[in-house]
Design a protein around this motif. Structure first.
Motif, short mmCIF file in Angstrom:
data_model
loop_
_atom_site.label_atom_id
_atom_site.label_comp_id
_atom_site.label_asym_id
_atom_site.label_seq_id
_atom_site.Cartn_x
_atom_site.Cartn_y
_atom_site.Cartn_z
N GLY A 84 0.69 -1.35 -0.06
CA GLY A 84 0.11 -0.04 -0.04
C GLY A 84 0.81 1.33 0.10
O GLY A 84 0.34 2.52 0.15
N TYR A 85 2.16 1.19 -0.12
CA TYR A 85 2.78 2.37 -0.05
C TYR A 85 3.73 2.64 -1.46
O TYR A 85 3.93 1.35 -2.19
N MET A 86 3.92 3.74 -2.09
CA MET A 86 4.66 3.86 -3.03
C MET A 86 6.09 4.55 -2.67
O MET A 86 5.79 5.78 -2.08
N ASN A 87 7.22 4.19 -2.74
CA ASN A 87 8.36 4.77 -2.37
C ASN A 87 9.06 5.46 -3.70
O ASN A 87 9.46 4.56 -4.77
N ILE A 88 9.61 6.31 -3.52
CA ILE A 88 10.48 7.15 -4.75
C ILE A 88 11.51 7.94 -4.11
O ILE A 88 11.55 8.51 -3.16
N ALA A 89 12.66 7.61 -4.86
CA ALA A 89 13.96 8.55 -4.85
C ALA A 89 13.82 9.84 -5.47
O ALA A 89 13.71 9.66 -6.51
N LEU A 90 14.35 10.69 -4.78
CA LEU A 90 14.66 12.14 -5.30
C LEU A 90 15.84 12.52 -4.94
O LEU A 90 16.58 12.21 -4.01
N PHE A 91 16.70 12.84 -6.23
CA PHE A 91 18.12 13.06 -6.28
C PHE A 91 18.29 14.49 -6.57
O PHE A 91 17.81 14.98 -7.79
N GLY A 92 19.18 15.14 -6.07
CA GLY A 92 19.96 16.59 -6.54
C GLY A 92 21.13 16.29 -6.84
O GLY A 92 21.88 15.63 -5.74
N ILE A 93 21.78 16.60 -7.92
CA ILE A 93 22.96 16.31 -8.53
C ILE A 93 24.08 17.23 -8.50
O ILE A 93 23.85 18.30 -8.81
N ASP A 94 25.14 16.69 -7.88
CA ASP A 94 26.15 17.52 -7.70
C ASP A 94 27.13 17.76 -9.06
O ASP A 94 27.89 16.92 -9.50
N ALA A 95 26.62 18.49 -9.74
CA ALA A 95 27.40 18.97 -11.34
C ALA A 95 27.18 20.21 -11.48
O ALA A 95 26.46 21.05 -11.13
N THR A 96 28.25 20.94 -12.33
CA THR A 96 28.16 22.23 -12.83
C THR A 96 27.36 22.33 -14.19
O THR A 96 26.93 23.36 -14.65
N SER A 97 27.16 21.25 -14.83
CA SER A 97 26.62 21.33 -16.06
C SER A 97 25.07 21.39 -15.96
O SER A 97 24.52 20.84 -14.83
N THR A 98 24.17 22.05 -16.70
CA THR A 98 22.86 22.24 -16.52
C THR A 98 22.08 21.15 -17.49
O THR A 98 20.90 21.23 -17.37
N GLY A 99 22.59 20.45 -18.30
CA GLY A 99 21.88 19.57 -19.26
C GLY A 99 21.61 18.28 -18.70
O GLY A 99 22.09 17.75 -17.56
N ILE A 100 20.82 17.36 -19.33
CA ILE A 100 20.59 16.24 -19.18
C ILE A 100 21.52 15.20 -18.73
O ILE A 100 21.53 14.26 -17.97
N SER A 101 22.54 15.40 -19.76
CA SER A 101 23.93 14.32 -19.50
C SER A 101 24.48 14.40 -18.00
O SER A 101 24.82 13.30 -17.72
N ALA A 102 24.27 15.52 -17.54
CA ALA A 102 24.82 15.75 -16.08
C ALA A 102 24.02 15.00 -15.13
O ALA A 102 24.57 14.45 -13.84
N LEU A 103 22.71 14.50 -15.45
CA LEU A 103 22.01 13.66 -14.74
C LEU A 103 22.01 12.24 -14.92
O LEU A 103 21.35 11.51 -14.06
N GLU A 104 22.74 11.74 -15.71
CA GLU A 104 22.88 10.43 -16.06
C GLU A 104 23.70 9.52 -15.26
O GLU A 104 23.32 8.58 -14.50
N LYS A 105 24.83 10.20 -15.23
CA LYS A 105 25.94 9.52 -14.13
C LYS A 105 27.19 10.36 -14.11
O LYS A 105 27.22 11.10 -14.98
N GLY A 106 28.01 9.69 -13.37
CA GLY A 106 29.42 10.54 -13.25
C GLY A 106 29.41 11.75 -12.33
O GLY A 106 30.50 12.23 -12.13
N SER A 107 28.16 12.21 -11.64
CA SER A 107 28.19 13.08 -10.69
C SER A 107 27.55 12.58 -9.32
O SER A 107 26.57 11.90 -9.52
N ILE A 117 4.70 7.31 -0.20
CA ILE A 117 3.50 7.74 -0.20
C ILE A 117 2.50 6.72 0.30
O ILE A 117 2.60 5.65 -0.25
N ASN A 118 1.74 6.83 1.15
CA ASN A 118 0.52 5.84 1.75
C ASN A 118 -0.43 6.14 0.69
O ASN A 118 -1.13 7.09 0.77
N LYS A 119 -0.67 5.16 -0.31
CA LYS A 119 -1.58 5.35 -1.22
C LYS A 119 -3.18 5.41 -0.78
O LYS A 119 -4.03 5.94 -1.29
N ASP A 120 -3.34 4.70 0.72
CA ASP A 120 -4.68 4.89 0.84
C ASP A 120 -5.25 6.18 1.62
O ASP A 120 -6.29 6.69 1.29
N THR A 121 -4.22 6.83 2.14
CA THR A 121 -4.61 8.01 2.94
C THR A 121 -4.00 9.23 2.47
O THR A 121 -4.27 10.19 2.59
N GLY A 122 -2.77 9.20 1.48
CA GLY A 122 -2.45 10.26 0.78
C GLY A 122 -1.02 11.02 1.63
O GLY A 122 -0.61 11.93 1.29
#
Length: 373
Positions: A84-107, A117-122
């Motif tokens: 009954g739970y949905m678990n999601i990971a949120l990442f902020g990436i340590d990189a100086t580039s602002t493009g999508i490639s900086a979010l892929e790996k390497g930083s 998230i408790n899907k029953d209660t919100g």
């Protein structure tokens, strides 16, 4: 508006900008809403070929590939403590580039937040995993956990979280600092109570952020509860040189996330579509459209009811672990995982997996020569 060259350079090293994450209802919930409105508006022919999110396809990954143990899989089935739970990971990436490639790996992921998230209660519970926490990162062995993202991006990072914490995270969202600032600006800013120990650091950190984004910044001139724009809020998240150090910084990040949620809930459809157009190029995610729509159906019910950090305050210490540097050390990983499952899922009788027990023993073995338990 102040020049980007005025003021004092912020933080140690100054030039290094750490990127932060927008919380569950701004990235997952809000972006879910963005996708919802986007699909309705653009798929009807109004704007064919409009912007879209960069999505990593995880359909071929097995639970084992994502570090989800057999013991945990049993707990997610009907009647299990994690069902009954949905678990999601949120990442902020340590990189100086602002493009999508900086979010892929390497930083490295300097911000790691688990949103459960408790899907029953919100009800939504947030837990920061401190970036310097000494954990098993997979092929990189035992080191600061933020190295996992650099090794292989979001999928390796969630495998690290799952195997060390006995979780079942299969989806993640990553964002650059440009995406954070843009999202907050599109929402009209966030309301934050800035105190006297924070204001100078906040303004100092704006300098480095504005240099990377190649824009001006507006100094904060007074303390108290006030509306911060995207760069100001990002700089507030960066503050770490006050009482509480990095632990307080993680708390500030969650404070901004809560404030951003409050603004997101007040946003109208046009604001949401405009935000999607702006932020989509700064987000990388494994969430597919079906999962987005599942989230957006209940977006109005979501409420952040608790926030905390891992390792838990009474179950952690700090120390310099040889060449691996200054680390946050879980004093007995097993005890921390028991606490985490009680906090997230209300499981009062959790027994850690054999993998966690193995990791706990190894962490103690590798860190005990350097710190006093």
């Amino acid at each position: 508006m102040a020049s980007k060259n005025s003021g004092k350079r912020g933080g140690r090293g100054g030039a290094k900008i750490v990127i932060f994450i927008v919380e569950i209802l701004v990235i997952v919930g809000l972006v879910s809403a963005l996708v919802y409105f986007f699909n309705n508006k653009y798929n009807n022919g109004d704007n064919a070929g409009g912007p879209s999110l960069a999505i990593v396809d995880n359909n071929d990954l097995t639970p084992a590939d994502m570090g989800i143990s057999d013991e945990v899989q049993e707990l997610t089935q009907d009647g299990g403590a994690m069902s009954g739970y949905m678990n999601i990971a949120l990442f902020g990436i340590d990189a100086t580039s602002t493009g999508i490639s900086a979010l892929e790996k390497g930083s490295r992921s300097d911000t790691i937040i688990i949103a459960s998230i408790n899907k029953d209660t919100g009800d939504v519970k947030l837990c920061s995993v401190y970036r310097d926490t000494y954990l098993n990162t997979g092929s990189g062995g035992y080191q600061k956990c933020n190295a996992a993202y650099a090794l292989g991006g979001g999928n390796v990072a969630i495998s690290m979280l799952n195997s060390n914490l006995d979780l079942d995270i299969s989806n993640w969202v990553s964002i650059s600092y440009k995406g954070l600032a843009d999202a907050i600006d599109c929402l009209g800013g966030v309301y934050i109570d800035v105190d006297s120990s924070e204001i100078d650091h906040l303004n100092n950190y704006q300098i480095g952020i504005s240099e990377v984004l190649k824009c001006d910044y507006t100094p904060v001139t007074q303390t108290g509860y006030q509306l911060l724009n995207g760069i100001q809020a990002s700089a507030y998240c960066r503050i770490r040189y006050t009482a509480g150090d990095d632990f307080k910084r993680a708390e500030r990040q969650r404070e901004v996330l809560q404030a951003a949620m409050d603004q997101a809930k007040k946003a109208d459809a046009d604001t949401i579509v405009r935000t999607f157009n702006t932020v989509s190029s700064s987000v990388l995610t494994s969430l597919d459209s079906d999962t987005f729509l599942e989230l957006v159906k209940n977006i109005g019910r979501y409420n952040i009811v608790a926030e905390n950090g891992f390792p838990e305050a009474s179950l952690r210490t700090t120390g310099t672990i040889g060449a691996k540097g200054s680390c946050v050390i879980p004093v007995n990983l097993e005890s921390n995982v028991i606490w985490l499952h009680q906090y997230l899922f209300g499981d009062e009788n959790y027994t850690p997996s054999t993998t966690v027990k193995e990791y706990s023993s190894q962490i103690y073995s590798e860190t005990s020569p350097y710190v006093s338990y």
